[in-house]
Design a protein around this motif. Structure first.
Motif: not given
Ligand code: ATP
Ligand code: MG
Length: 421
Positions: A6-28
């Motif tokens: 498992q990933s370690i506590k407090g360290f997360y993957d960003v699922a592709p769906r959530a990553q879309k929001n990241w890209r949206y945020f970053e592009s703005k």
């Protein structure tokens, strides 16, 4: 079967769906920062531990208990995963003489690491997008950063959820004098202080003002306020900042208790806060830090900056139901190897025209491919079956419109798409 790691506590993957929001945020962000002439700087994730001790300050929460630090096995170097971006950015500016030709406006983005209690909106690896300007003293430069952020919230449709609080903490002399005054005041109230505050009393008394402990609020409200006794220049600076914000319709609240946790600030400090994320409500924070460049070995250089906590913004974006469109324009349904080969050729031609194209690759049934086309949110489904292959035709279905289907000659496909998109 082997153990699942498992990933370690407090360290997360960003699922592709959530990553879309990241890209949206970053592009703005990128387009707003471009509008104001901020340039991106890339910075390392690991720095010498002493950079943060000297930069952030040894009596801050970050340096006292939150840093991932170790001694390198090979050469005994003392190293740290960066807990914040400003110290590294200042180091880079000094090292590369980036202010040699005058003031410079920078931004950086990437992961930060703090070993703290994990909760919603509080991770051990999290991401910040930070802005720093060097060489500018005018309150207009503080104001520009705040106005730029306000524009960013608007472009993300978050302006109603995020409010601005600002304060001035004066200059070094004001702070030194105030520190003493504050310690005296807290010493008169020791019975009200909690353990955390008692520990901070002589190391970092200003940080006590940040305490959320409900039993201490009354006492904290009555504590002397730094902004009431700052020097004349700092006062002018602050008033002028407030005026520029007003001129530009940026609403703010003066919060006399706002000090921020890091050692390096002077004069302007500010935070953007939301009520939607519980006690992890600060989505961005920053201020002026005119002494830090000198403290880290550079020539005295005024500076001002802030950092946005990206995960907290993403949490806010997830609560709003906006549509981001990183979907395919076109989905190609195909049956058999020959049909798939043809689909590839057509897809490449369409991509040459900058369309986003998905070719089905799972050799599923026609029905199942059509379902996938529909789910993909593409505007067109292109269907290439046996009959189409034989006659150089393509069936085009307008799946986002009326679902109507048109038979198009293969050579006319580009113009058909162009006309109907
Ligand atoms: P807080 O009071 O929430 O601990 P901070 O004062 O430690 O915040 P800064 O060092 O000013 O935070 O960092 C700027 C922004 O980075 C914060 O406003 C927040 O949005 C984000 N941030 C800080 N620590 C974390 C974390 N552990 N997990 C997620 N985001 C964080
Ligand atoms: Mg913190």
């Amino acid at each position: 079967m082997a153990n699942k790691i498992q990933s370690i506590k407090g360290f997360y993957d960003v699922a592709p769906r959530a990553q879309k929001n990241w890209r949206y945020f970053e592009s703005k962000c990128l387009s707003v920062f471009d509008q104001y002439g901020y340039e991106e700087i890339g910075l390392p994730i690991i720095e010498a531990t002493e950079l943060f001790e000297a930069g952030v300050g040894t009596h801050t929460d970050i340096v006292e208990k939150e840093m991932y630090s170790w001694t390198d096995k090979l050469n005994e170097d003392k190293l740290t995963l960066r807990p914040e971006g400003t110290a590294g950015c200042v180091r880079a500016v000094i090292q590369g003489s980036l202010t040699y030709n005058g003031p410079i406006k920078l931004f950086y983005r990437g992961p930060m690491f703090r070993h703290e209690n994990v909760q919603k909106g509080r991770q051990r690896q999290f991401h910040q997008l930070g802005i720093e300007s060097f060489g500018l003293t005018d309150p207009a430069s503080d104001a520009e950063q705040i106005i730029m952020l306000s524009r960013l919230w608007k472009s993300l449709d978050l302006e109603k959820k995020i409010r601005l609080e600002i304060n001035s903490i004066g200059d070094i002399d004001d702070r030194e004098r105030y520190r003493k005054e504050l310690i005296e005041y807290f010493e008169k109230n020791t019975e009200i202080l909690d353990e955390d505050s008692k520990r901070r009393l002589h190391k970092n008394p200003m940080r006590i003002l940040d305490s959320k402990n409900p039993h201490m609020q009354d006492m904290l409200e009555k504590a002397p306020k730094l902004i009431d006794s700052i020097n004349e220049d700092a006062k002018k600076h602050f008033n002028s900042l407030c005026q520029i914000l007003k001129n530009n319709q940026v609403e703010f609240k003066l919060n006399k208790r706002l000090v921020r946790g890091l050692d390096y600030y002077n004069r302007t400090v500010f935070e953007w806060i939301t009520n939607d994320l519980g006690s992890q409500g600060t989505v961005a924070g920053g201020g002026r830090y005119d002494y830090l460049v000198e403290r880290l070995g550079g020539k005295p250089t005024p500076a001002c900056g802030f950092a946005i906590g990206i995960e907290r913004i993403i949490l806010l974006l997830e609560k709003t139901d906006f549509e981001n469109d990183i979907n395919s324009d076109i989905y190609i349904v195909n049956l058999g190897n020959e049909s798939r080969d043809k689909s590839f050729t057509i897809a490449e031609n369409l991509r040459n025209q900058n369309y986003k194209v998905t070719v089905n690759l799972d050799s599923a049934s026609f029905k199942s491919q059509m379902k996938k086309a529909d789910k993909s949110n593409a505007k067109f489904a292109l269907i290439i079956g046996e009959n189409e292959l034989k006659n150089n035709l393509i069936q085009v279905k307008l799946i986002r419109k009326d679902g109507s289907q048109t038979e198009v000659k293969e050579k006319d496909i580009l113009s058909f798409i162009k006309q109907n998109i």
